[in-house]
Design a protein around this motif. Structure first.
Motif, mmCIF file in Angstrom:
data_model
loop_
_atom_site.group_PDB
_atom_site.id
_atom_site.type_symbol
_atom_site.label_atom_id
_atom_site.label_comp_id
_atom_site.label_asym_id
_atom_site.label_seq_id
_atom_site.Cartn_x
_atom_site.Cartn_y
_atom_site.Cartn_z
ATOM 1 N N ILE A 1 6.447 -60.417 2.029
ATOM 2 C CA ILE A 1 7.134 -60.953 3.212
ATOM 3 C C ILE A 1 6.579 -62.333 3.551
ATOM 4 C CG2 ILE A 1 7.544 -60.583 5.650
ATOM 5 C CD1 ILE A 1 7.419 -57.617 5.127
ATOM 6 N N THR A 2 5.257 -62.478 3.472
ATOM 7 C CA THR A 2 4.649 -63.758 3.823
ATOM 8 C C THR A 2 5.081 -64.861 2.859
ATOM 9 O OG1 THR A 2 2.766 -62.518 4.599
ATOM 10 C CG2 THR A 2 2.468 -64.870 4.337
ATOM 11 N N ILE A 3 5.108 -64.528 1.544
ATOM 12 C CA ILE A 3 5.493 -65.554 0.574
ATOM 13 C C ILE A 3 6.950 -65.928 0.747
ATOM 14 C CG2 ILE A 3 5.870 -65.915 -1.894
ATOM 15 C CD1 ILE A 3 3.269 -64.462 -2.366
ATOM 16 N N TYR A 4 7.778 -64.944 1.060
ATOM 17 C CA TYR A 4 9.200 -65.250 1.294
ATOM 18 C C TYR A 4 9.361 -66.152 2.513
ATOM 19 C CZ TYR A 4 14.047 -64.567 2.418
ATOM 20 O OH TYR A 4 15.351 -64.787 2.722
ATOM 21 N N GLY A 5 8.621 -65.841 3.570
ATOM 22 C CA GLY A 5 8.718 -66.682 4.769
ATOM 23 C C GLY A 5 8.222 -68.087 4.517
ATOM 24 N N LEU A 6 7.119 -68.214 3.777
ATOM 25 C CA LEU A 6 6.619 -69.560 3.476
ATOM 26 C C LEU A 6 7.578 -70.317 2.564
ATOM 27 C CD1 LEU A 6 2.820 -68.890 3.031
ATOM 28 C CD2 LEU A 6 4.004 -69.872 4.963
ATOM 29 N N TYR A 7 8.265 -69.579 1.676
ATOM 30 C CA TYR A 7 9.293 -70.216 0.850
ATOM 31 C C TYR A 7 10.417 -70.760 1.714
ATOM 32 C CZ TYR A 7 13.489 -70.387 -1.983
ATOM 33 O OH TYR A 7 14.650 -70.767 -2.549
ATOM 34 N N VAL A 8 10.836 -69.950 2.695
ATOM 35 C CA VAL A 8 11.928 -70.407 3.563
ATOM 36 C C VAL A 8 11.492 -71.638 4.352
ATOM 37 C CG1 VAL A 8 13.292 -69.772 5.573
ATOM 38 C CG2 VAL A 8 13.068 -68.186 3.712
ATOM 39 N N ILE A 9 10.214 -71.669 4.780
ATOM 40 C CA ILE A 9 9.744 -72.847 5.523
ATOM 41 C C ILE A 9 9.698 -74.070 4.600
ATOM 42 C CG2 ILE A 9 7.770 -73.823 6.718
ATOM 43 C CD1 ILE A 9 7.109 -71.144 7.767
ATOM 44 N N ALA A 10 9.149 -73.886 3.388
ATOM 45 C CA ALA A 10 8.944 -75.044 2.518
ATOM 46 C C ALA A 10 10.258 -75.603 2.000
ATOM 47 C CB ALA A 10 8.038 -74.666 1.346
ATOM 48 N N HIS A 11 11.272 -74.757 1.830
ATOM 49 C CA HIS A 11 12.562 -75.224 1.330
ATOM 50 C C HIS A 11 13.561 -75.395 2.462
ATOM 51 C CE1 HIS A 11 12.035 -74.620 -3.139
ATOM 52 N NE2 HIS A 11 10.906 -74.189 -2.609
ATOM 53 N N GLY A 12 13.046 -75.669 3.670
ATOM 54 C CA GLY A 12 13.949 -75.732 4.818
ATOM 55 C C GLY A 12 14.957 -76.851 4.721
ATOM 56 N N HIS A 13 14.641 -77.922 3.993
ATOM 57 C CA HIS A 13 15.600 -79.017 3.908
ATOM 58 C C HIS A 13 16.508 -78.888 2.696
ATOM 59 C CE1 HIS A 13 12.169 -80.021 1.534
ATOM 60 N NE2 HIS A 13 12.747 -81.036 0.982
ATOM 61 N N LEU A 14 16.376 -77.802 1.924
ATOM 62 C CA LEU A 14 17.230 -77.646 0.734
ATOM 63 C C LEU A 14 18.152 -76.447 0.842
ATOM 64 C CD1 LEU A 14 14.492 -78.280 -1.915
ATOM 65 C CD2 LEU A 14 16.175 -79.873 -1.063
ATOM 66 N N THR A 15 17.649 -75.334 1.311
ATOM 67 C CA THR A 15 18.415 -74.094 1.361
ATOM 68 C C THR A 15 18.566 -73.664 2.815
ATOM 69 O OG1 THR A 15 16.367 -72.905 1.096
ATOM 70 C CG2 THR A 15 17.603 -73.324 -0.889
ATOM 71 N N GLY B 1 9.246 -68.960 10.121
ATOM 72 C CA GLY B 1 8.174 -68.533 11.015
ATOM 73 C C GLY B 1 8.428 -67.157 11.584
ATOM 74 N N ALA B 2 9.691 -66.878 11.905
ATOM 75 C CA ALA B 2 10.018 -65.539 12.414
ATOM 76 C C ALA B 2 9.781 -64.481 11.341
ATOM 77 C CB ALA B 2 11.460 -65.507 12.901
ATOM 78 N N ILE B 3 10.074 -64.812 10.070
ATOM 79 C CA ILE B 3 9.864 -63.841 8.989
ATOM 80 C C ILE B 3 8.374 -63.539 8.837
ATOM 81 C CG2 ILE B 3 10.053 -63.511 6.512
ATOM 82 C CD1 ILE B 3 12.614 -65.157 6.607
ATOM 83 N N VAL B 4 7.541 -64.597 8.809
ATOM 84 C CA VAL B 4 6.105 -64.379 8.644
ATOM 85 C C VAL B 4 5.547 -63.607 9.838
ATOM 86 C CG1 VAL B 4 3.898 -65.521 8.356
ATOM 87 C CG2 VAL B 4 5.871 -66.407 7.222
ATOM 88 N N ALA B 5 6.029 -63.933 11.045
ATOM 89 C CA ALA B 5 5.543 -63.224 12.224
ATOM 90 C C ALA B 5 5.935 -61.759 12.185
ATOM 91 C CB ALA B 5 6.083 -63.888 13.487
ATOM 92 N N SER B 6 7.124 -61.448 11.604
ATOM 93 C CA SER B 6 7.505 -60.036 11.502
ATOM 94 C C SER B 6 6.614 -59.313 10.501
ATOM 95 C CB SER B 6 8.970 -59.921 11.111
ATOM 96 O OG SER B 6 9.143 -60.357 9.790
ATOM 97 N N GLY B 7 6.191 -60.007 9.426
ATOM 98 C CA GLY B 7 5.247 -59.392 8.500
ATOM 99 C C GLY B 7 3.924 -59.083 9.166
ATOM 100 N N LEU B 8 3.457 -60.012 9.998
ATOM 101 C CA LEU B 8 2.206 -59.776 10.718
ATOM 102 C C LEU B 8 2.353 -58.625 11.709
ATOM 103 C CD1 LEU B 8 1.231 -63.490 11.285
ATOM 104 C CD2 LEU B 8 -0.040 -61.838 9.969
ATOM 105 N N ALA B 9 3.536 -58.518 12.313
ATOM 106 C CA ALA B 9 3.774 -57.407 13.238
ATOM 107 C C ALA B 9 3.778 -56.080 12.497
ATOM 108 C CB ALA B 9 5.099 -57.617 13.966
#
Lengths: 115, 154, 116, 90
Positions: free
Chosen positions: B19-33, B41-49
């Motif tokens: 979940i964390t890697i997916y969320g960081l992927y979404v953050i890093a590719h925010g200007h492409l996909t 950030g919401a995805i990573v926070a849900s993983g932490l929850a």
């Protein structure tokens, strides 16, 4: 006229939210009603930026760009969603405090000046 | 809350990195996909929850303090505003995209109308700042609420 | 960058220039300073002359002297009692009732706009 | 059924009827009226900001001030939630 189903959905969501706010007495249910009303407004913003037969405003490098829906309403909806999350967190923490103080979530049992 | 059974803990331990890697992927590719700082950030926070639910809040509380979380959140906000002020200093306007079309970091020119991971100017940097802010903020909310409601049951 | 900040900003109805505002601020400050110079020179902070003068009577206890802020507009509340009672009855402190007022006003407005 | 509920039901019905009516007779779905600003953004996103995602370029570049205010709202909400629960922790 029948193609206006998204607008009808918006109206339905807003009416459901108002009904929950008017007739329910439980504070958690009222918070849920506010959230439903919020999602109705977000859906309204999204539908205003849609063009018929369009794709999401993300370029893929093709030479022929297809018809794209408008990006500004989507960006503003993103802002609105985040603000909705913030407001939801505040409302829920206030509800937790109310429950701790009064021992009840029913509106008419919270007591007024006579505590 | 004491934490759940061993099965739940194991599955949460397996699922959390994904979940964390997916969320960081979404953050890093925010200007492409589709996606960006808020969504990732919401995805990573849900993983932490998920971790907080599976292992119990006292375990999480021994690992991370909410003080550090609010500091991280302020760091994200400061990075965001600092980038905006850098635009004022170097580009001439608040929120000016001063890195685009330069030879610096994230400043490459898109080839054939398609951007890549190293284009976008300040957009990926702002995505990182906002992602950090959202991760810290949402996890701070979840953790504080969980701790406060647990203290009552004891 | 500093030249850009000193440009004259023209709107349709006026203009904005930072130097004009700084000049106006300095002039107003000078006028206020001159007026301040006419003030009482013998004023000394923290001495007996700054305390309230209660016409020579003995000072009561603080509890007995307390005047509530609602006493200041007692006559106003007394004269408008008929409408204040209605307003008090409206304010139940219940969120549903406030939303009901919102819905009622919105319904009346929609009736006005829609049936005109 | 007391007096307040009857009033609420009546006015909610009025609002519902008007909302449904205006939803049925709005201008058709899929044909937005404003054109110029959004069309400019769609045409110039890749060239001006170097980003593929149009929404991200709007959020962080063309309309950065909105995002700044929204980040302020999020920061304030997190700060007030942490503040509300601070006293109960000890």
């Amino acid at each position: 006229m029948i193609a206006n189903i998204p607008y009808l959905t918006v109206a339905g969501l807003i009416i459901i939210g108002l009904y929950t706010l008017l007739f329910k007495k439980n504070l958690i249910k009222m918070v849920i009603g506010i959230t439903i009303l919020q999602s109705g407004v977000n859906l309204f913003l999204i539908t205003l930026g849609y063009r018929m037969g369009s794709v999401a405003p993300i370029f893929t490098g093709n030479a022929d760009n297809p018809v794209m829906s408008y990006p500004v309403p989507q960006a503003l909806t993103l802002t609105s969603i985040v603000i909705g999350v913030a407001v939801l967190a505040l409302m829920l923490s206030l509800v937790i405090h109310i429950y701790r103080h009064h021992g009840s979530l029913h509106v008419s049992k919270l007591g007024g000046d006579d505590q | 809350m004491k934490g759940m059974s061993t099965i739940v803990k194991t599955i949460a331990n397996i699922g959390f990195p994904i979940i964390t890697i997916y969320g960081l992927y979404v953050i890093a590719h925010g200007h492409l996909t589709p996606g960006g700082g808020f969504q990732g950030g919401a995805i990573v926070a849900s993983g932490l929850a998920l971790l907080a639910v599976a292992h119990g809040t006292s375990w999480v509380e021994s690992k991370v303090k909410e003080h550090d979380l609010s500091m991280l959140e302020s760091l994200g906000a400061l990075g965001f505003i600092g980038l905006a002020f850098l635009g004022l200093l170097m580009g001439g306007a608040f929120f000016s995209n001063f890195l685009v079309d330069t030879s610096m970091l994230f400043g490459a020119i898109p080839v054939d109308g398609a951007a890549n991971i190293n284009t976008g100017g300040t957009l990926p940097l702002m995505n990182f700042a906002v992602g950090l802010k959202v991760i810290a903020g949402l996890f701070a909310i979840v953790l504080v609420m969980a701790i406060a409601t647990n203290k009552e049951e004891d | 960058m500093i030249e850009m900040m000193l440009e004259t900003f023209e709107t349709g109805t006026g203009y904005w220039h930072p130097l004009v505002w700084v000049t106006a601020f300095v002039i107003i400050f000078l006028i206020v300073y001159i007026i301040r110079g006419f003030g009482e020179k013998k004023y000394k902070k923290g001495t007996g002359q700054t305390q309230a003068f209660l016409s020579g009577n003995k000072e009561y206890d603080k509890q007995l002297m307390h005047v509530q802020s609602s006493n200041l507009y007692w006559g106003w509340t007394e004269a408008l009692k008929w409408i204040i009672d209605v307003l008090k009855k409206m304010h139940t402190g219940n969120v549903s009732d406030y939303v009901l007022w919102f819905v009622v006003v919105m319904g009346i407005l929609l009736l006005f706009v829609g049936l005109m | 059924m007391n007096q307040r509920n009857i009033l609420a039901a009546a006015f909610l019905t009025i609002v519902a009827v008007f909302l449904m009516f205006s939803a049925l007779f709005m201008h058709p779905f899929g044909e937005p009226t404003s054109q110029a600003m959004d069309q400019y953004i769609i045409d110039n996103t890749v060239g001006e900001t170097g980003a593929n995602n149009g929404v991200t370029s709007v959020v962080f570049d063309y309309r950065g001030f909105d995002t700044l205010g929204e980040a302020t709202v999020l920061f304030t909400a997190v700060a007030s939630v942490v503040m509300l629960f601070r006293r109960l922790k000890k």
